[in-house]
Design a protein around this motif. Structure first.
Motif, PDB file in Angstrom:
ATOM      1  N   THR A  85       0.836  -1.200   0.000  1.00  0.00           N
ATOM      2  CA  THR A  85       0.000   0.000   0.000  1.00  0.00           C
ATOM      3  C   THR A  85       0.870   1.249   0.000  1.00  0.00           C
ATOM      4  N   ALA A  86       0.543   2.196  -0.875  1.00  0.00           N
ATOM      5  CA  ALA A  86       1.363   3.401  -0.996  1.00  0.00           C
ATOM      6  C   ALA A  86       1.233   4.299   0.232  1.00  0.00           C
ATOM      7  N   VAL A  87      -0.006   4.546   0.688  1.00  0.00           N
ATOM      8  CA  VAL A  87      -0.230   5.448   1.821  1.00  0.00           C
ATOM      9  C   VAL A  87      -1.221   4.800   2.784  1.00  0.00           C
ATOM     10  N   THR A  88      -0.838   4.652   4.046  1.00  0.00           N
ATOM     11  CA  THR A  88      -1.722   4.120   5.077  1.00  0.00           C
ATOM     12  C   THR A  88      -1.804   5.119   6.218  1.00  0.00           C
ATOM     13  N   ALA A  89      -3.027   5.544   6.555  1.00  0.00           N
ATOM     14  CA  ALA A  89      -3.234   6.504   7.636  1.00  0.00           C
ATOM     15  C   ALA A  89      -4.030   5.859   8.756  1.00  0.00           C
ATOM     16  N   SER A  90      -3.789   6.323   9.972  1.00  0.00           N
ATOM     17  CA  SER A  90      -4.559   5.857  11.116  1.00  0.00           C
ATOM     18  C   SER A  90      -5.537   6.925  11.583  1.00  0.00           C
ATOM     19  N   GLY A  91      -5.101   8.184  11.588  1.00  0.00           N
ATOM     20  CA  GLY A  91      -5.966   9.293  11.969  1.00  0.00           C
ATOM     21  C   GLY A  91      -6.449  10.048  10.750  1.00  0.00           C
ATOM     22  N   THR A  92      -6.446  11.374  10.811  1.00  0.00           N
ATOM     23  CA  THR A  92      -6.817  12.177   9.643  1.00  0.00           C
ATOM     24  C   THR A  92      -5.671  12.169   8.636  1.00  0.00           C
ATOM     25  N   ALA A  93      -6.042  12.314   7.367  1.00  0.00           N
ATOM     26  CA  ALA A  93      -5.028  12.345   6.315  1.00  0.00           C
ATOM     27  C   ALA A  93      -5.466  13.264   5.196  1.00  0.00           C
ATOM     28  N   THR A  94      -4.503  14.047   4.673  1.00  0.00           N
ATOM     29  CA  THR A  94      -4.753  14.940   3.546  1.00  0.00           C
ATOM     30  C   THR A  94      -3.723  14.668   2.468  1.00  0.00           C
ATOM     31  N   ASN A 105      -2.186  -1.376  -3.562  1.00  0.00           N
ATOM     32  CA  ASN A 105      -3.243  -0.490  -3.080  1.00  0.00           C
ATOM     33  C   ASN A 105      -2.715   0.936  -3.050  1.00  0.00           C
ATOM     34  N   GLY A 106      -3.630   1.889  -3.258  1.00  0.00           N
ATOM     35  CA  GLY A 106      -3.206   3.276  -3.286  1.00  0.00           C
ATOM     36  C   GLY A 106      -3.160   3.914  -1.915  1.00  0.00           C
ATOM     37  N   ALA A 107      -4.312   4.399  -1.421  1.00  0.00           N
ATOM     38  CA  ALA A 107      -4.383   5.079  -0.130  1.00  0.00           C
ATOM     39  C   ALA A 107      -5.454   4.435   0.732  1.00  0.00           C
ATOM     40  N   ALA A 108      -5.137   4.237   2.011  1.00  0.00           N
ATOM     41  CA  ALA A 108      -6.083   3.649   2.966  1.00  0.00           C
ATOM     42  C   ALA A 108      -6.265   4.606   4.128  1.00  0.00           C
ATOM     43  N   GLY A 109      -7.529   4.968   4.404  1.00  0.00           N
ATOM     44  CA  GLY A 109      -7.827   5.904   5.466  1.00  0.00           C
ATOM     45  C   GLY A 109      -7.956   5.230   6.817  1.00  0.00           C
ATOM     46  N   GLY A 110      -8.110   6.071   7.847  1.00  0.00           N
ATOM     47  CA  GLY A 110      -8.229   5.576   9.208  1.00  0.00           C
ATOM     48  C   GLY A 110      -9.447   6.127   9.908  1.00  0.00           C
ATOM     49  N   SER A 111      -9.307   6.444  11.189  1.00  0.00           N
ATOM     50  CA  SER A 111     -10.446   6.898  11.985  1.00  0.00           C
ATOM     51  C   SER A 111     -10.808   8.348  11.732  1.00  0.00           C
ATOM     52  N   GLY A 112      -9.916   9.106  11.114  1.00  0.00           N
ATOM     53  CA  GLY A 112     -10.197  10.488  10.760  1.00  0.00           C
ATOM     54  C   GLY A 112     -10.560  10.627   9.297  1.00  0.00           C
ATOM     55  N   LEU A 113     -10.982  11.827   8.896  1.00  0.00           N
ATOM     56  CA  LEU A 113     -11.361  12.085   7.507  1.00  0.00           C
ATOM     57  C   LEU A 113     -10.157  11.968   6.581  1.00  0.00           C
ATOM     58  N   LEU A 114     -10.334  11.249   5.477  1.00  0.00           N
ATOM     59  CA  LEU A 114      -9.337  11.170   4.412  1.00  0.00           C
ATOM     60  C   LEU A 114      -9.731  12.161   3.326  1.00  0.00           C
ATOM     61  N   THR A 115      -8.887  13.165   3.097  1.00  0.00           N
ATOM     62  CA  THR A 115      -9.154  14.197   2.092  1.00  0.00           C
ATOM     63  C   THR A 115      -8.137  14.062   0.967  1.00  0.00           C
ATOM     64  N   ILE A 116      -8.634  13.907  -0.257  1.00  0.00           N
ATOM     65  CA  ILE A 116      -7.752  13.760  -1.421  1.00  0.00           C
ATOM     66  C   ILE A 116      -8.162  14.783  -2.469  1.00  0.00           C
ATOM     67  N   ASP A 117      -7.205  15.566  -2.945  1.00  0.00           N
ATOM     68  CA  ASP A 117      -7.502  16.619  -3.909  1.00  0.00           C
ATOM     69  C   ASP A 117      -6.424  16.643  -4.995  1.00  0.00           C
TER      70      ASP A 117
END
Length: 325
Positions: A85-94, A105-117
């Motif tokens: 997986t390229a990006v793995t987050a546990s909390g918020t991620a931008t 796998n590309g990006a995996a979010g966690g318990s916070g909001l995952l924002t991708i722009d």
């Protein structure tokens, strides 16, 4: 530690062990850093308050970035040839202007909001974006090339997808499960499978589905409706379910259950095909209510063994539903 570590203008090549950069506690910033040929995770952060990557390049690694706590921010960065997986987050991620090119796998979010722009996910094996419990907001992003999986996997979480494109997918553009999904101003194209599959409450506005052709079996192509589906000002062009076996329906499909609702308004259906039960909209053993208004159907049809009796534009079969047009 409790302070902030800053790494700038560095190149790390050919490292093993846990990873090239291992962080614990406090905060960390990486600016203009290149990491390549890593047998582990390129950047691994445990218990950090924040991790910020700017202009970071990771190539040929088992994993890109893994943050087990705190806020993760990545901008103007790239991940290429990642076996995991390229990006793995546990909390918020931008993620802002991030490119993933070649990953399981590309990006995996966690318990916070995952924002991708403004980001791109290309040539992904399994899932470009996987939501965590915090859900995700994805804007102006391209998913191009999923070899056998999904562009976005929501689980039971909430997705807002705006101004984005999902193309060249073998599988599902958005795998909804029981999550809530809002899609606005997007394009789904060149897909073998479904554009959107299931979801609890799904709203689709100002969106184009073109050449979404399900040759993998099952119901429908562009949208396989979950509990509640609302479609507004959207177009479905040249989508098809082409297998002549089972119950293969067209662009939008409602199947089974009770207490469901499909609302379609101000939408356009052109040249959508199915082997049975409705070229544009197919309802099979559907126990909900369907409302279709101010919509245009052109050149839709069925081509299977019951083509003379199944609905070319709208097919209703063995339903306990109400269909209002």
């Amino acid at each position: 530690g409790t302070g902030t570590v800053t790494l700038k203008n560095m190149t790390l090549d050919g490292t093993g062990g846990t990873g090239s950069v291992v962080l614990s506690g406090g905060g960390a910033k990486l600016d203009t850093v290149t990491v390549s040929s890593v047998s582990g995770t390129a950047v691994s952060a445990t218990g950090t308050d924040s991790l910020t990557l700017t202009n970071v390049s990771v190539a040929n690694a088992a994993a890109g970035v893994a943050a087990s706590a705190g806020a993760l921010t990545i901008s103007d960065s790239s991940f290429q040839t990642i076996s995991g997986t390229a990006v793995t987050a546990s909390g918020t991620a931008t993620l802002d202007t991030v490119t993933v090119d070649g990953a399981k796998n590309g990006a995996a979010g966690g318990s916070g909001l995952l924002t991708i722009d403004g980001s791109e996910f290309r040539t992904v094996a399994t899932a470009a974006i996987t939501l965590g419990s915090g859900g995700a907001e994805v804007t102006d992003t391209i998913i191009d090339g999923v070899t056998n999986g999904s562009g976005v996997v929501t689980g039971a979480n909430t997705l807002k997808l705006t101004g984005s494109a999902i193309t060249n997918v073998t599988g599902t553009g958005i795998a909804g499960n029981s999550g809530n999904i809002t899609v606005d101003g997007c394009t789904f194209s060149e897909t073998n499978g479904h554009g959107i599959s299931e979801g609890k409450d799904v709203t689709v506005k100002n969106t184009l589905f073109e050449n979404v052709r399900n040759q993998r079996g099952g119901h429908g192509s562009a949208i396989y409706a979950g509990t509640n589906l609302t479609v507004e000002a959207s177009s479905f062009v040249n989508s098809a379910s082409t297998l002549d076996s089972g119950y293969i329906q067209g662009a939008i499909v409602g199947y089974g259950g009770s207490g469901k609702t499909i609302n379609v308004t101000r939408s356009y259906f052109k040249d959508n095909k199915a082997s049975r039960y409705g070229g544009a909209i197919g309802l099979y053993q559907y126990g909900g209510t369907v409302n279709v208004s101010y919509s245009y159907f052109e050149g839709n049809g069925v081509s299977g063994k019951s083509a003379n009796s199944d609905g070319g534009a709208i097919g209703v079969y063995n339903n306990s539903s109400s269909v209002l047009c």
